[in-house]
Design an enzyme around this catalytic site. Structure first.
Site, PDB file in Angstrom:
ATOM      1  CB  THR A 164      -0.945   0.006   1.212  1.00 41.95           C
ATOM      2  OG1 THR A 164      -0.160  -0.098   2.416  1.00 41.95           O
ATOM      3  CG2 THR A 164      -1.930  -1.144   1.156  1.00 41.95           C
ATOM      4  CD  GLN A 193       3.551  11.111  -7.237  1.00 38.44           C
ATOM      5  OE1 GLN A 193       2.690  11.800  -6.688  1.00 38.44           O
ATOM      6  NE2 GLN A 193       4.226  11.544  -8.289  1.00 38.44           N
ATOM      7  CG  ASP A 208      -0.428   4.755   9.547  1.00 45.87           C
ATOM      8  OD1 ASP A 208       0.394   4.283   8.741  1.00 45.87           O
ATOM      9  OD2 ASP A 208      -0.160   5.698  10.323  1.00 45.87           O
TER      10      ASP A 208
END
Length: 393
Positions: free
Chosen positions: A146, A149, A262
């Site tokens: 996850t 950029q 998160d």
């Protein structure tokens, strides 16, 4: 027979005493969805670094090793879902990587979500450079990553300046590391480009939370100038030598928040291949869709709460959060630098900024109903890469 417990999660991330980042942003939402969460804290800080002043300590590699040894000795390593986030140093990350590898060797079916927390655009690396090759090696044991950029570009070695370079970066990560899934958390793209991709607008369940009229701190598809930016999330899967990518257009809320990534990673973990979750979408876009709706709704509610509670002087004025869409929520939020310059109290007093930062902590507890009642998810669209690349986007 598998010895894994499908309802048990191992989460290895940072911990703060006050606030909602790392394990504090992940544990309660996962528990709210019915998961038993075992937590390994890689740091113990008073608060996250956005406050300006932070105190505490890092968990040493030796302490991490001892924790994992205790779990293994007692037969407590039965987690089907594993999540790792912020680990501050190379030695500690090596310990975590070795432990996850051991778990995967015994039970290859473990679902491992790796959030390669290393830095951000404009900020650069905020961990040791030594962690980068370790994270690259960990990609081969991950089920899903996850990254943001900055982390996609760092791991792939490709600067993303177009849809074509995005395609190249995703393909490189998938094929070079046998990585099944990538949930690319967000990248800012011009509204004009997002319009060409014909991505769906936010869902009604989200739009009904917005003030009317649309405030100036909010940018989305169809709102703002063509070159204003909105965030786009990509869910990418490599299967049968093919790249399948779904895209989700997200609004940009002009405010400073921590822990959003998160929470996103935790919700992707929670909703991926969850037998209680029914969907016509493939597993990854379904999980990302559900995660995005939860995250975006909580983020918006947190922002509205902070605007209502904070005056232009930066001092708290307790008032209830009303649901009326006609309520005015202000126009331009003063920056922290501007607020710190306002007298007459000491502008360098950490408590000044801390009061404002506390109002921006994600309201995961207060908005827990949004975690449970996640709705149908955030709408997205499967990309036609042949058409996109053919049009030179």
């Amino acid at each position: 027979m598998s010895t894994l417990d499908p309802g048990r999660v191992l989460s290895v991330q940072s911990h703060v005493v006050s606030g909602y980042v790392g394990n504090r942003a992940a544990t309660f939402p996962l528990q709210t969805l019915g998961y038993d969460v075992d937590v390994v804290n890689t740091v113990q800080f008073s608060n996250h670094t956005g406050y300006g002043y932070t105190n505490g300590h890092k968990t040493t590699p030796e302490q991490l090793t001892a924790i994992f040894e205790g779990l293994a000795t007692n037969g407590l390593v039965s987690h089907y879902r594993v999540l790792t986030g912020y680990v501050p140093g190379a030695e500690a990350l090596t310990v975590v990587a070795e432990q996850i590898k051991k778990m995967k060797e015994v039970n290859p079916e473990i679902l491992y979500v790796l959030d390669p927390v290393m830095g951000d655009m404009g900020t650069g690396l905020y961990v040791s450079e030594d962690v980068v090759p370790i994270y690259k090696d960990m990609l081969r044991i991950a089920s899903i990553i996850t990254p943001n950029q900055f982390e996609v570009e760092l791991l792939s070695g490709i600067s993303i300046v177009s849809m074509a370079t995005l395609h190249t970066a995703l393909r490189q990560l998938h094929t070079s590391h046998s990585l099944p899934h990538i949930a690319f958390s967000s990248i800012p793209l011009p509204i004009s480009l997002v319009t060409k991709l014909d991505l769906p607008a936010p869902p009604p369940s989200y739009m009904c939370l917005l003030p009317d009229p649309i405030p100036p701190w909010y940018d989305a598809v169809g709102v703002g100038e063509p070159e204003d930016e909105v965030l786009v999330c990509f869910a990418s899967t490599w299967e049968n030598e093919e790249l399948e990518t779904w895209a989700f257009a997200l609004p940009t809320i002009r405010g400073y928040f921590s822990g959003v990534g998160d929470l996103f990673s935790a919700m992707v973990l929670a909703h991926f291949n969850n037998p209680e979750s029914q969907s016509d979408l493939p597993p990854l876009p379904h999980a990302v869709s559900k995660a995005l709706l939860t995250v975006q709704q909580i983020l918006l509610r947190t922002h509205l709460y902070s605007l209502i509670q904070t005056g232009t002087s930066g001092t708290a004025t307790p008032r209830p959060l009303h649901h009326s869409s006609s309520e005015h929520h202000g126009s331009v939020i003063p920056s922290d630098a501007e607020l710190d310059a306002i007298g007459p109290v000491n502008p360098k007093d950490p408590k000044r900024k801390a009061k404002r930062m506390r109002l921006r902590e994600l309201r995961v507890v207060q908005e827990r109903k949004l975690i449970v009642d996640g709705g149908q998810g955030w709408p997205g669209k499967r990309l036609d890469w042949q058409r996109i690349l053919g049009h030179g986007m």
